[in-house]
Design a protein around this motif. Structure first.
Motif, PDB file in Angstrom:
ATOM      1  N   LEU A 292       0.594  -1.243  -0.181  1.00 58.05           N
ATOM      2  CA  LEU A 292      -0.031   0.233   0.355  1.00 58.05           C
ATOM      3  C   LEU A 292       0.619   1.347  -0.103  1.00 58.05           C
ATOM      4  N   GLY A 293       1.209   1.813  -1.017  1.00 63.89           N
ATOM      5  CA  GLY A 293       1.822   2.981  -1.664  1.00 63.89           C
ATOM      6  C   GLY A 293       2.973   1.886  -2.752  1.00 63.89           C
ATOM      7  N   ALA A 294       2.180   1.398  -3.287  1.00 64.69           N
ATOM      8  CA  ALA A 294       3.599   1.103  -4.224  1.00 64.69           C
ATOM      9  C   ALA A 294       4.191   1.841  -5.037  1.00 64.69           C
ATOM     10  N   ALA A 295       3.588   3.437  -5.253  1.00 64.96           N
ATOM     11  CA  ALA A 295       3.457   4.082  -6.308  1.00 64.96           C
ATOM     12  C   ALA A 295       4.908   5.350  -5.797  1.00 64.96           C
ATOM     13  N   GLY A 296       5.340   4.970  -4.054  1.00 62.32           N
ATOM     14  CA  GLY A 296       6.678   5.907  -4.099  1.00 62.32           C
ATOM     15  C   GLY A 296       7.389   5.354  -4.169  1.00 62.32           C
TER      16      GLY A 296
ATOM     17  N   THR B 105      -0.499   3.356 -10.066  1.00 65.03           N
ATOM     18  CA  THR B 105      -0.118   2.845  -9.110  1.00 65.03           C
ATOM     19  C   THR B 105      -0.191   1.517 -10.785  1.00 65.03           C
ATOM     20  N   PRO B 106      -1.095   1.619 -11.872  1.00 67.75           N
ATOM     21  CA  PRO B 106      -0.853   0.933 -12.931  1.00 67.75           C
ATOM     22  C   PRO B 106      -0.089   1.014 -13.951  1.00 67.75           C
ATOM     23  N   GLY B 107       0.991   1.711 -14.065  1.00 69.34           N
ATOM     24  CA  GLY B 107       2.176   2.134 -14.794  1.00 69.34           C
ATOM     25  C   GLY B 107       2.972   1.491 -13.748  1.00 69.34           C
ATOM     26  N   VAL B 108       2.671   1.278 -12.520  1.00 71.17           N
ATOM     27  CA  VAL B 108       3.914   0.342 -11.864  1.00 71.17           C
ATOM     28  C   VAL B 108       3.599  -0.778 -12.217  1.00 71.17           C
TER      29      VAL B 108
ATOM     30  N   LEU C 155       1.337 -10.529  -6.480  1.00 74.82           N
ATOM     31  CA  LEU C 155       1.171  -9.710  -5.803  1.00 74.82           C
ATOM     32  C   LEU C 155       0.253  -8.188  -5.903  1.00 74.82           C
ATOM     33  N   SER C 156       0.210  -7.293  -4.883  1.00 78.22           N
ATOM     34  CA  SER C 156      -1.224  -6.826  -5.315  1.00 78.22           C
ATOM     35  C   SER C 156      -0.699  -4.669  -4.639  1.00 78.22           C
ATOM     36  N   LEU C 157      -0.217  -4.366  -5.954  1.00 77.55           N
ATOM     37  CA  LEU C 157       0.354  -3.343  -5.786  1.00 77.55           C
ATOM     38  C   LEU C 157      -1.032  -1.727  -5.370  1.00 77.55           C
ATOM     39  N   TYR C 158      -0.976  -1.128  -4.938  1.00 79.88           N
ATOM     40  CA  TYR C 158      -1.918  -0.372  -4.124  1.00 79.88           C
ATOM     41  C   TYR C 158      -1.513   1.021  -4.219  1.00 79.88           C
ATOM     42  N   ASP C 159      -1.762   2.096  -4.600  1.00 80.94           N
ATOM     43  CA  ASP C 159      -1.833   3.752  -4.438  1.00 80.94           C
ATOM     44  C   ASP C 159      -3.006   4.637  -4.395  1.00 80.94           C
TER      45      ASP C 159
END
Ligand SMILES: NC(=O)C1=CN([C@@H]2O[C@H](COP(=O)(O)OP(=O)(O)OC[C@H]3O[C@@H](n4cnc5c(N)ncnc54)[C@H](O)[C@@H]3O)[C@@H](O)[C@H]2O)C=CC1
Ligand SMILES: O=C([O-])CC(=O)C(=O)O
Length: 346
Positions: A38-42, A69-72, A61-65
């Motif tokens: 959570l905060g995956a784009a930072g 986040t779509p790009g990351v 792997l679940s990437l949330y921000d």
């Protein structure tokens, strides 16, 4: 395991298909594990997402921000390792990001600028952490939570109160990530003691801010060389001020991200090993504790299938470390109380 996974992945280069990598990286008995960042784009989030993608213990792997986040997720998802990657953006998608998670890592929130203390981040980060933990209690109440967001000395107590209010609190599942303090203590100690850094171990106890960070160099291994009191004092101070050293060097562009991502990935890997039943996984972490008079304290913790299996004691302390322990208690107490008060009044 993480280190060897990275090395193996790099060694294989571009020649391997995803299925070849999968079959080499983990056995068919490796359990399914969903991990969310959570905060995956930072700053921390991106590198940590990369490192978690390299960990063969992760299957999803679940990437949330709140943005980016779509790009990351698209970027990281092209790496040919085991886990399936999904990106989620905005509060509407938080539930989906969390559903079924075994482990949630939280590096969401603002970092320091020069001249600030970690406590100066409280006003913004306390609310962020409270919101995210409310969602965790709803969508994945059994997940282990690795709290990176500062001030850790307060955000962990906030999380505990949120979970208590929702009836989902299990003290064995909540961890303040203090691994970067251990990583720094090992690096600085190895330099001064002139020993192989790969073999070094140094427990770091207390909390995660200034003097609340208490490295126990009297228990460092290997004890190859006698270090003077002067050197031990300097090592202690450098470990306590390690975060500030990076904040100043970055001169307004944030705080430690790369070393934190490494430390966060190491700690997450230890939690996953514990969940999977690997014996004798011991790491330092800021957890609910009764080894001092304070309700939360960082010390060595044995990790198991339910999270914290055992909070280990402090062991023998030097006179200097005993003084450090006495000195840190009032500040740590007040940071813990501040977090508890915030969670209960807002
Ligand atoms: N525990 C430790 O040892 C360390 C902790 N930290 C802390 O980690 C935190 C993050 O640091 P950086 O990655 O450098 O900051 P950053 O500003 O680069 O990234 C933070 C990310 O959090 C996201 N975010 C903000 N509100 C959110 C919400 N409600 N839900 C999900 N994501 C949200 C932002 O969009 C951003 O992408 C800071 O509080 C910092 O002080 C940093 C280094 C070490
Ligand atoms: O110093 C900061 O603000 C970030 C942090 O917690 C660390 O690097 O230890």
């Amino acid at each position: 395991m993480l280190r060897s996974a990275i090395q193996q992945s790099l060694r294989r280069g571009t020649g391997s298909s995803a299925s070849q990598l999968n079959s080499r990286n983990f056995s068919s008995s490796t359990p399914h594990r969903k991990v969310a960042v959570l905060g995956a784009a930072g700053g921390i989030g991106q590198s940590l997402s990369l490192l978690m993608k390299l960990n063969p213990l992760v299957s999803q792997l679940s990437l949330y921000d709140i943005a980016g986040t779509p790009g990351v997720a698209a970027d990281v998802s092209h790496i040919n390792t085991r886990s399936q990657v999904m990106g989620y953006v905005g509060e509407d998608q938080l539930g989906k990001a969390l559903e079924g998670c075994d482990l949630v890592i939280i590096p969401a929130g603002v970092p320091r600028k020069p001249g600030m203390t970690r406590d100066d981040l409280f006003n913004i980060n306390a609310g962020i952490v409270k919101g995210l933990c409310t969602a965790i209690s709803k969508y994945c109440p059994n997940a282990l939570v690795n709290m990176i967001s500062n001030p850790v000395n307060s955000t962990v107590p906030i999380a505990s109160e949120v979970f208590k209010k929702s009836g989902t609190y299990d003290e064995r599942r909540l961890f303040g990530v203090t691994t970067l303090d251990v990583v720094r203590a090992k690096t600085f100690y190895a330099g001064k003691a002139n020993v192989n850094v790969a073999e070094v171990n140094v427990p770091v106890v207390g909390g995660h801010a200034g003097i609340t960070i208490l490295p126990l160099f009297s228990q460092a291994t290997p004890q190859a060389n006698i270090l003077s009191d002067e050197v031990l004092t300097a090592l202690t101070k450098r470990t306590q001020d390690g975060g500030t050293e990076v904040v100043e060097a970055k001169a307004g562009k944030g705080s430690a991200t790369l070393s934190m991502a490494y430390a966060g990935a190491l700690f997450a890997d230890a939690c996953l090993k514990g969940l999977n039943g690997v014996p004798d996984v011991v790491e330092c972490s800021f957890v609910q504790s009764n080894i001092t008079e304070l309700p939360f304290f960082a010390s060595k913790v044995r990790l198991g299938k339910n999270g914290v299996e055992e909070v280990l004691g402090l062991g023998a302390l030097s006179v200097y470390e005993k003084q450090g322990l006495e000195a840190l208690l009032p500040e740590l107490k007040s940071s813990i109380e501040k977090g508890i008060k915030f969670a209960n009044q807002s």
